[in-house]
Scaffold this motif. Sequence first.
Motif, PDB file in Angstrom:
ATOM      1  N   GLY A   1       0.801  -1.213   0.000  1.00  0.00           N
ATOM      2  CA  GLY A   1       0.000   0.000   0.000  1.00  0.00           C
ATOM      3  C   GLY A   1       0.832   1.260   0.000  1.00  0.00           C
ATOM      4  O   GLY A   1       0.294   2.362  -0.086  1.00  0.00           O
ATOM      5  N   ARG A   2       2.166   1.105   0.090  1.00  0.00           N
ATOM      6  CA  ARG A   2       3.072   2.250   0.025  1.00  0.00           C
ATOM      7  C   ARG A   2       4.084   2.036  -1.088  1.00  0.00           C
ATOM      8  O   ARG A   2       4.458   0.902  -1.397  1.00  0.00           O
ATOM      9  CB  ARG A   2       3.798   2.449   1.357  1.00  0.00           C
ATOM     10  N   CYS A   3       4.551   3.161  -1.656  1.00  0.00           N
ATOM     11  CA  CYS A   3       5.578   3.095  -2.696  1.00  0.00           C
ATOM     12  C   CYS A   3       6.858   2.494  -2.121  1.00  0.00           C
ATOM     13  O   CYS A   3       7.290   2.868  -1.026  1.00  0.00           O
ATOM     14  CB  CYS A   3       5.853   4.496  -3.261  1.00  0.00           C
TER      15      CYS A   3
ATOM     16  N   VAL B   1       1.726   6.778   0.329  1.00  0.00           N
ATOM     17  CA  VAL B   1       0.601   5.862   0.237  1.00  0.00           C
ATOM     18  C   VAL B   1       0.099   5.822  -1.200  1.00  0.00           C
ATOM     19  O   VAL B   1      -0.117   6.865  -1.830  1.00  0.00           O
ATOM     20  CB  VAL B   1      -0.533   6.295   1.194  1.00  0.00           C
ATOM     21  N   LEU B   2      -0.061   4.614  -1.729  1.00  0.00           N
ATOM     22  CA  LEU B   2      -0.511   4.443  -3.109  1.00  0.00           C
ATOM     23  C   LEU B   2      -2.031   4.394  -3.165  1.00  0.00           C
ATOM     24  O   LEU B   2      -2.680   3.834  -2.284  1.00  0.00           O
ATOM     25  CB  LEU B   2       0.059   3.153  -3.696  1.00  0.00           C
ATOM     26  N   LEU B   3      -2.584   4.974  -4.218  1.00  0.00           N
ATOM     27  CA  LEU B   3      -4.030   4.958  -4.406  1.00  0.00           C
ATOM     28  C   LEU B   3      -4.420   3.959  -5.489  1.00  0.00           C
ATOM     29  O   LEU B   3      -5.027   2.935  -5.225  1.00  0.00           O
ATOM     30  CB  LEU B   3      -4.519   6.368  -4.746  1.00  0.00           C
ATOM     31  N   SER B   4      -4.047   4.240  -6.727  1.00  0.00           N
ATOM     32  CA  SER B   4      -4.419   3.353  -7.832  1.00  0.00           C
ATOM     33  C   SER B   4      -3.220   2.596  -8.387  1.00  0.00           C
ATOM     34  O   SER B   4      -3.338   1.875  -9.374  1.00  0.00           O
ATOM     35  CB  SER B   4      -5.079   4.164  -8.949  1.00  0.00           C
TER      36      SER B   4
ATOM     37  N   CYS C   1       5.232   4.127  -7.104  1.00  0.00           N
ATOM     38  CA  CYS C   1       4.410   5.204  -7.654  1.00  0.00           C
ATOM     39  C   CYS C   1       4.934   5.631  -9.024  1.00  0.00           C
ATOM     40  O   CYS C   1       6.078   5.356  -9.394  1.00  0.00           O
ATOM     41  CB  CYS C   1       4.384   6.401  -6.699  1.00  0.00           C
ATOM     42  N   THR C   2       4.101   6.324  -9.759  1.00  0.00           N
ATOM     43  CA  THR C   2       4.454   6.744 -11.116  1.00  0.00           C
ATOM     44  C   THR C   2       5.698   7.624 -11.137  1.00  0.00           C
ATOM     45  O   THR C   2       6.584   7.456 -11.988  1.00  0.00           O
ATOM     46  CB  THR C   2       3.278   7.499 -11.765  1.00  0.00           C
ATOM     47  N   ALA C   3       5.788   8.568 -10.201  1.00  0.00           N
ATOM     48  CA  ALA C   3       6.938   9.477 -10.171  1.00  0.00           C
ATOM     49  C   ALA C   3       8.243   8.723  -9.966  1.00  0.00           C
ATOM     50  O   ALA C   3       9.253   9.017 -10.613  1.00  0.00           O
ATOM     51  CB  ALA C   3       6.747  10.517  -9.070  1.00  0.00           C
ATOM     52  N   CYS C   4       8.243   7.740  -9.069  1.00  0.00           N
ATOM     53  CA  CYS C   4       9.465   6.986  -8.794  1.00  0.00           C
ATOM     54  C   CYS C   4       9.805   6.009  -9.915  1.00  0.00           C
ATOM     55  O   CYS C   4      10.958   5.619 -10.073  1.00  0.00           O
ATOM     56  CB  CYS C   4       9.334   6.245  -7.464  1.00  0.00           C
TER      57      CYS C   4
ATOM     58  N   PHE D   1       9.789   6.098   5.117  1.00  0.00           N
ATOM     59  CA  PHE D   1       8.469   5.974   5.739  1.00  0.00           C
ATOM     60  C   PHE D   1       7.953   7.344   6.161  1.00  0.00           C
ATOM     61  O   PHE D   1       8.226   7.807   7.259  1.00  0.00           O
ATOM     62  CB  PHE D   1       8.559   5.037   6.945  1.00  0.00           C
ATOM     63  N   PRO D   2       7.210   8.038   5.289  1.00  0.00           N
ATOM     64  CA  PRO D   2       6.525   9.270   5.680  1.00  0.00           C
ATOM     65  C   PRO D   2       5.178   8.898   6.313  1.00  0.00           C
ATOM     66  O   PRO D   2       4.464   8.037   5.796  1.00  0.00           O
ATOM     67  CB  PRO D   2       6.341  10.010   4.361  1.00  0.00           C
TER      68      PRO D   2
END
Length: 252
Positions: free
Chosen positions: A54-56, A62-65, A70-73, A86-87
């Motif tokens: 559930g996290r990148c 925190v990932l949503l879809s 994540c897309t940026a990473c 861990f934010p």
Amino acid sequence: MAKKGILRKELRIALTFAVGREKCTCCGKETFDMPLCRNCIESHMLNFVPPGDGRCTRCGKVLLSENGTCTACRTKPVIETPDSVFPLYSYRLWHKKLLSEWKLHGRRSLSAMFASLIAKALSSLNLMPENSFVVPVPPRPGKIRREGWDQIMELASILRSDYGYPVLQLLKRLSVTQQKEKNRRQRLEGNNSSYMAAEDACEMIKKAGAGEKNAVLIDDVITTGVTVEECSKHLKGLGIRKVHVLSIFIVD
């Protein structure tokens, strides 16, 4: 001027506590000792998304879809060196005002709460005082002299005194420019020379027997990831095998 500013902040805090007119930044109800009420702390702050699924896997947001990263990473990663990131919360809505109240307006009553949340997060990662030590992201040169405190150093101090975490100030900040004065492009295209290892960093690590332990780099907010990436590189360069990043907020 710096002393006058500190006195004004302390006077405002004292008066606010005396008249009981503090307002919760989340729900707007009256509080007495900090700009966040107990109900909102229990409802919104204690229940952060745990590490893992559930996290990148890179930046920890925190990932949503998305799944895994994540897309940026995936497309243009910035954070690559830390072993984990861990934010606790996304930097949105009333979270922005909460950080501003603490960081810019000197609401130091929030420091103990943030430190307790960090300690809880560290425990969930099995980063305990016996196997880990805290490294604060250092303040701008002269900040403590001008303002009387630094929020990250205060967190580190509470983690040491109340939770038993060793604290090693292994890093030194070179730039006096605030990150908020730069746009995203300027932060990402910087010359990567804003921080350096402290002159006696190796000696501190040896004296504390910290070389085989986990370094936990703490910061208040991850904006682009440039700061935690650069600091993590310096820590790895000092021979520290495991570097973990823990921040209160992340811009997503």
